[in-house]
Design an enzyme around this catalytic site. Structure first.
Site, mmCIF file in Angstrom:
data_model
loop_
_atom_site.group_PDB
_atom_site.id
_atom_site.type_symbol
_atom_site.label_atom_id
_atom_site.label_comp_id
_atom_site.label_asym_id
_atom_site.label_seq_id
_atom_site.Cartn_x
_atom_site.Cartn_y
_atom_site.Cartn_z
ATOM 1 N N CYS A 280 0.819 -1.202 0.000
ATOM 2 C CA CYS A 280 0.000 0.000 0.000
ATOM 3 C C CYS A 280 0.863 1.268 0.000
ATOM 4 O O CYS A 280 1.451 1.579 -1.036
ATOM 5 C CB CYS A 280 -1.002 -0.054 1.146
ATOM 6 S SG CYS A 280 -2.500 0.862 0.737
ATOM 7 N N HIS B 147 -3.703 -5.088 0.354
ATOM 8 C CA HIS B 147 -3.125 -5.640 1.593
ATOM 9 C C HIS B 147 -3.184 -7.164 1.590
ATOM 10 O O HIS B 147 -4.143 -7.742 2.104
ATOM 11 C CB HIS B 147 -3.898 -5.123 2.807
ATOM 12 C CG HIS B 147 -3.693 -3.684 3.081
ATOM 13 N ND1 HIS B 147 -2.766 -3.212 3.968
ATOM 14 C CD2 HIS B 147 -4.291 -2.590 2.565
ATOM 15 C CE1 HIS B 147 -2.796 -1.893 4.000
ATOM 16 N NE2 HIS B 147 -3.721 -1.496 3.153
ATOM 17 N N GLU C 197 -1.597 -9.188 3.367
ATOM 18 C CA GLU C 197 -1.433 -9.766 4.709
ATOM 19 C C GLU C 197 -2.762 -10.172 5.339
ATOM 20 O O GLU C 197 -2.815 -11.091 6.154
ATOM 21 C CB GLU C 197 -0.673 -8.791 5.621
ATOM 22 C CG GLU C 197 -1.401 -7.512 6.042
ATOM 23 C CD GLU C 197 -1.286 -6.368 5.042
ATOM 24 O OE1 GLU C 197 -1.003 -6.637 3.868
ATOM 25 O OE2 GLU C 197 -1.512 -5.207 5.439
HETATM 26 N N1 GLN Z 1 -2.103 6.587 2.835
HETATM 27 C C1 GLN Z 1 -2.201 5.850 1.622
HETATM 28 C C2 GLN Z 1 -3.564 6.005 0.958
HETATM 29 O O1 GLN Z 1 -4.499 6.404 1.592
HETATM 30 C C3 GLN Z 1 -1.878 4.383 1.849
HETATM 31 C C4 GLN Z 1 -2.826 3.700 2.758
HETATM 32 C C5 GLN Z 1 -2.296 2.385 3.286
HETATM 33 O O2 GLN Z 1 -1.095 2.138 3.291
HETATM 34 N N2 GLN Z 1 -3.179 1.549 3.773
HETATM 35 O O3 GLN Z 1 -3.701 5.718 -0.200
#
Ligand code: GLN
Length: 553
Positions: free
Chosen positions: A382, A508, A510
């Site tokens: 992310c 994600h 994970e």
């Molecule tokens: N802050 C980033 C976004 O909002 C990444 C979010 C995250 O890593 N879950 O896109």
């Protein structure tokens, strides 16, 4: 008829209610019962999505895009089944529902009160998953500790349910602590007695006590606890500190937590729990053949719970590789181009963590640069993927001002930008791109080889996206967007094919790693770390050899 097990906690928090609930669920599932778990949290936030990880650890995201308590992650990892929004309820959600109903005039002029209106809504939600004969057993974990003011309506709701459904359809497992006083060399039962007393003052008596302890509970002590706390003697369960959370189901089986629960619920025991795969995993976890050190670069690294699912995914992937993964926490705030070498030269691989906001962001970018230039396996999740794009734009494409507009709203080189539909959002809760989305992979990509398919589904939680205006420039320079959402064309995965392992994912992975299904990217990443270590050792051996030859040794 669906039967209900409630898991409450006494004496102190952090005793591992979630793990005990998940372990009991695992045993019942392994006996062939259709089992699910849900968590009720007594705080007033509608969901944990708006909570800082320092407050509440990681926010776990389900397939349907619910932002939930991290215990749901344990439930999925143990049971290998999906949970959903219905599996996590907070006081905030309950009140929001009741207040909305009140505004609609649904209470017909009545005074709306904690009892019966709030408790009725709690009961409705507690039994929701039990409808339509979907499950034989619904386990409900009550967050917080008995005696907290905010837990009272929940305890009352369980009391009412027990009365309405009958003791054979509804039991309470209370997790408590038996402290060992070193000076007196004694285990102490008093805190447990008090916590059970506190509960019974509210009309609820536990049926089973699971006692966390550092020392084994001897027979007389169990008998004493049973007598004072009004439970069957065999319902005093010893829960000794475990070397890993994954051994708890087996410990609970040894103590017959499943058998006693089924007896109290007047259910047939059925077959012995089938835990072959689980035991195999545990064996590999305990006796690894190799070990790697992976750097976890993030800004919440001092708080273990902030990256819970990532750490667990490493455990699953490590066991499958028969390799112990040592996670070295590196605080991104204190990482600089000057100290990157010193902090990172011993790492076999680098994971740059998800996150929000600009604190520690340059450290993440420096870490990525170091991993990219030194051929260290890199995995960005992310925000980690977004910063890999920023680093590439700055240092390879020469876009010196490249950034994500999250960190620099003024930049005209916003390689990570905001989606159109996000621009007018003013509310924070539940307004990100959340939950499972499809992703199509390029056939010749590393990702396709890792997944063994070109069509995948992964969970998201973010606001910002790769800016497709830069697609071609990235591709020509060697960072390839290999995974895209087929509907929106949004970039989901980037890779650098000329690097041994450089993968950034917008989603994600994970969240979907479980004991029985370790996530393929984590598995491949640990394997890449092992290979990198072997390659480095080979070079070192060669250098030593050359040195010896040169010295005439
Ligand atoms: N802050 C980033 C976004 O909002 C990444 C979010 C995250 O890593 N879950 O896109």
């Amino acid at each position: 008829m669906t039967k209900y097990i409630f898991v409450t906690g006494g004496v102190t928090s952090s005793l591992g209610k979630g793990i005990v609930a998940a372990s009991l669920a695992k045993l019942l599932q392994a006996r062939g019962l259709r089992t699910t778990i849900q968590k009720f949290d007594p705080y007033i936030n509608v969901d944990p999505g708006t909570l800082n990880p320092y407050e509440h650890g990681e926010c776990y995201v389900t397939e349907d895009g619910a932002e939930t308590d991290l215990d749901l992650g344990h439930y999925e990892r143990f049971l290998n089944t999906y949970t959903s929004q219905a599996n996590n309820v907070t006081t905030g959600r309950i009140y929001q529902y009741v207040i909305n109903k009140e505004r609609e005039g649904a209470y017909l002029g009545k005074t709306v009160q904690v009892i019966p209106h709030i408790t009725d809504e709690i009961k409705r939600r507690m039994t929701l998953l039990g409808q339509n004969n979907q499950f034989d057993i619904v386990i409900t974990e009550l967050g917080g500790t008995v005696g907290d003011i905010e837990s009272l309506p929940y305890v009352e709701a369980v009391r009412q349910l027990k009365w309405e459904l009958g003791n054979e359809n509804c039991i309470v497992v209370h997790l408590t602590l038996i402290p060992y006083l070193k000076a007196a060399k004694e285990l102490k039962t008093k805190p447990t007695q008090h916590s059970v007393k506190l509960m019974s003052e509210n009309g609820l008596n536990p049926d089973i006590l699971v006692c966390r302890t550092e020392e084994p509970l001897y027979k007389e002590l169990k008998a004493k606890i049973a007598l004072f706390c009004n439970v069957r003697q065999d319902a005093v369960i010893e829960a000794l500190d475990a070397d890993t959370i994954y051994s708890v189901p087996l410990e609970m089986m040894r103590e017959k937590l499943d058998v006693i629960s089924l007896e109290l619920l007047k259910l047939p025991l059925g077959k012995e729990p089938e835990l072959f795969k689980w035991k195999e995993f545990l064996n590999k976890l305990r006796y690894p053949k190799s070990k790697v050190t992976i750097g976890l670069i993030g800004k919440y690294v001092e708080l273990q719970d902030a990256y819970k699912s990532i750490l667990e995914a490493f455990i699953h992937a490590g066991a499958l590789n028969e390799c112990k993964v040592i996670v070295k926490n590196i605080h991104s705030e204190y990482l600089t181009p000057e100290n990157a070498q010193e902090k990172m030269h011993n790492l076999d691989a680098v994971l740059v963590a998800p996150g929000f906001g600009s604190r520690g962001i340059e450290g993440k970018i420096d870490a990525i640069k170091y991993a990219r230039e030194n051929n260290i396996p890199f995995f960005g999740i992310c925000l980690g993927m977004q910063m890999a794009c920023v680093e590439f734009a700055r240092n390879v494409l020469g876009l010196k001002k490249a950034h994500s507009v999250e960190m620099d709203a003024e930049t005209d080189q916003g390689v990570i930008c905001m989606m159109e539909e996000q621009k007018n959002i003013t509310h924070m809760g539940g307004t990100m791109r959340l939950g499972s989305y499809e992703c199509e992979l390029k056939t010749d990509s590393k990702a396709a080889a890792i997944y063994g398919t070109t069509n995948i589904n992964e969970r998201h939680r973010h606001r910002y996206e790769f800016n497709n205006d830069y697609l071609e420039a990235f591709e020509i320079a060697g960072m390839i967007p290999v995974g895209k959402n087929p509907q929106s064309g949004l970039v989901e995965i980037v890779e650098i094919p000329s690097h041994p392992f450089f993968v950034g994912v917008q989603f994600h992975p994970e969240y979907k790693s479980t004991v029985e299904n370790p996530h393929p990217i984590f598995v491949a990443f640990v394997k890449a770390a092992k290979e990198a270590q072997e390659a480095r050792n080979k070079v070192n051996r060669h250098l030593v050899y050359e040195h010896s030859v040169a010295e005439g040794l």
